[in-house]
Design a protein around this motif. Sequence first.
Motif, PDB file in Angstrom:
ATOM      1  N   GLU A   1      37.195   4.456  -3.834  1.00 33.90           N
ATOM      2  CA  GLU A   1      37.482   3.089  -4.275  1.00 33.90           C
ATOM      3  C   GLU A   1      36.533   2.638  -5.385  1.00 33.90           C
ATOM      4  OE1 GLU A   1      40.117   1.785  -3.332  1.00 33.90           O
ATOM      5  OE2 GLU A   1      40.624   2.779  -1.437  1.00 33.90           O
TER       6      GLU A   1
ATOM      7  N   CYS B   1      53.751  13.382  -2.635  1.00 41.05           N
ATOM      8  CA  CYS B   1      54.268  13.416  -1.266  1.00 41.05           C
ATOM      9  C   CYS B   1      55.698  13.914  -1.210  1.00 41.05           C
ATOM     10  CB  CYS B   1      54.173  12.026  -0.635  1.00 41.05           C
ATOM     11  SG  CYS B   1      52.531  11.635  -0.015  1.00 41.05           S
TER      12      CYS B   1
ATOM     13  N   GLU C   1      47.541   5.628  -5.890  1.00 43.42           N
ATOM     14  CA  GLU C   1      48.744   5.467  -5.071  1.00 43.42           C
ATOM     15  C   GLU C   1      49.968   6.023  -5.784  1.00 43.42           C
ATOM     16  OE1 GLU C   1      49.047   1.401  -3.935  1.00 43.42           O
ATOM     17  OE2 GLU C   1      47.289   1.486  -2.624  1.00 43.42           O
ATOM     18  N   GLU C   2      49.977   5.916  -7.110  1.00 42.66           N
ATOM     19  CA  GLU C   2      51.086   6.464  -7.894  1.00 42.66           C
ATOM     20  C   GLU C   2      51.119   7.987  -7.789  1.00 42.66           C
ATOM     21  OE1 GLU C   2      52.599   6.429 -12.570  1.00 42.66           O
ATOM     22  OE2 GLU C   2      50.859   5.235 -11.965  1.00 42.66           O
TER      23      GLU C   2
ATOM     24  N   ARG D   1      44.901   4.700 -10.346  1.00 42.79           N
ATOM     25  CA  ARG D   1      46.337   4.977 -10.194  1.00 42.79           C
ATOM     26  C   ARG D   1      46.608   5.990  -9.080  1.00 42.79           C
ATOM     27  NH1 ARG D   1      48.867   5.733 -16.178  1.00 42.79           N
ATOM     28  NH2 ARG D   1      50.751   6.099 -14.923  1.00 42.79           N
TER      29      ARG D   1
ATOM     30  N   GLU E   1      49.756   9.832  -5.370  1.00 46.70           N
ATOM     31  CA  GLU E   1      50.087  10.201  -3.994  1.00 46.70           C
ATOM     32  C   GLU E   1      51.595  10.090  -3.749  1.00 46.70           C
ATOM     33  OE1 GLU E   1      49.128   8.965   0.638  1.00 46.70           O
ATOM     34  OE2 GLU E   1      47.978   8.036  -0.993  1.00 46.70           O
ATOM     35  N   SER E   2      52.194   9.003  -4.219  1.00 45.71           N
ATOM     36  CA  SER E   2      53.629   8.792  -4.011  1.00 45.71           C
ATOM     37  C   SER E   2      54.460   9.918  -4.613  1.00 45.71           C
ATOM     38  CB  SER E   2      54.047   7.446  -4.612  1.00 45.71           C
ATOM     39  OG  SER E   2      55.434   7.252  -4.500  1.00 45.71           O
TER      40      SER E   2
ATOM     41  N   TYR F   1      40.487   8.483  -0.933  1.00 40.78           N
ATOM     42  CA  TYR F   1      40.331   7.560  -2.053  1.00 40.78           C
ATOM     43  C   TYR F   1      38.869   7.210  -2.305  1.00 40.78           C
ATOM     44  CZ  TYR F   1      45.308   6.795  -2.623  1.00 40.78           C
ATOM     45  OH  TYR F   1      46.635   6.968  -2.902  1.00 40.78           O
TER      46      TYR F   1
END
Length: 205
Positions: free
Chosen positions: A76, A62, A55-56, A53, A58-59, A74
């Motif tokens: 992976e 930010c 990207e959630e 999760r 980071e969003s 990341y």
Amino acid sequence: METNGILLAAGLSSRMKAFKPLLKIKGKMMIEHSVDSMFRAGVNQVIMVLGYRGEEVESLLCKTYDPSRLVFKYNEKYAETDMLTSVKLGILGLRPCEAVYLLPGDMPAIHTRTFLAVKEAMLRKHALVAFPTIDGYRKHPPLISCKCIKHILAFTGEGGLREVWHQLESQIVTVPVEDMGCMLDADTQEDYNRLSDYMESLILS
């Protein structure tokens, strides 16, 4: 001494049964408290290593932090690799500095004086790594001199970070601290409740 930080938040939170970085304490996400603790200690840049999760996370972050000071990397392969893999990824994202703090993302209650105590110990003893201790046991966050970064990146053997520290043992210094935050994480719901109660009871500075 110019310092940066690596914050590890790539895991699955499997024991917690809830996604730890986004859990709220005192009106903020746990991961925000962890970032803030490093900035309060005077670090110039935090590298956050994300996975599950990511990207959630980071969003959301930010929207709050200067992108030049909070940088995301990341892992992976977060489900199949150990902490050392994430540490190496974090190292590769660092701007030049003299030393770097290492902190799991679910340890948001470290006091500023603990960060500063390990820095002072490193400077005083010219050590490569400095750990805070409680009752003689090493705790987070260690401060790692950038002089040993090449050694960490080159390590490919068994044992992960424990073996890295074993190999550097003669260059490690410890400093006793009185900081309950070094004892508190959020591996389980019970741990989270204890951590939340503690943070609600004090003002970190």
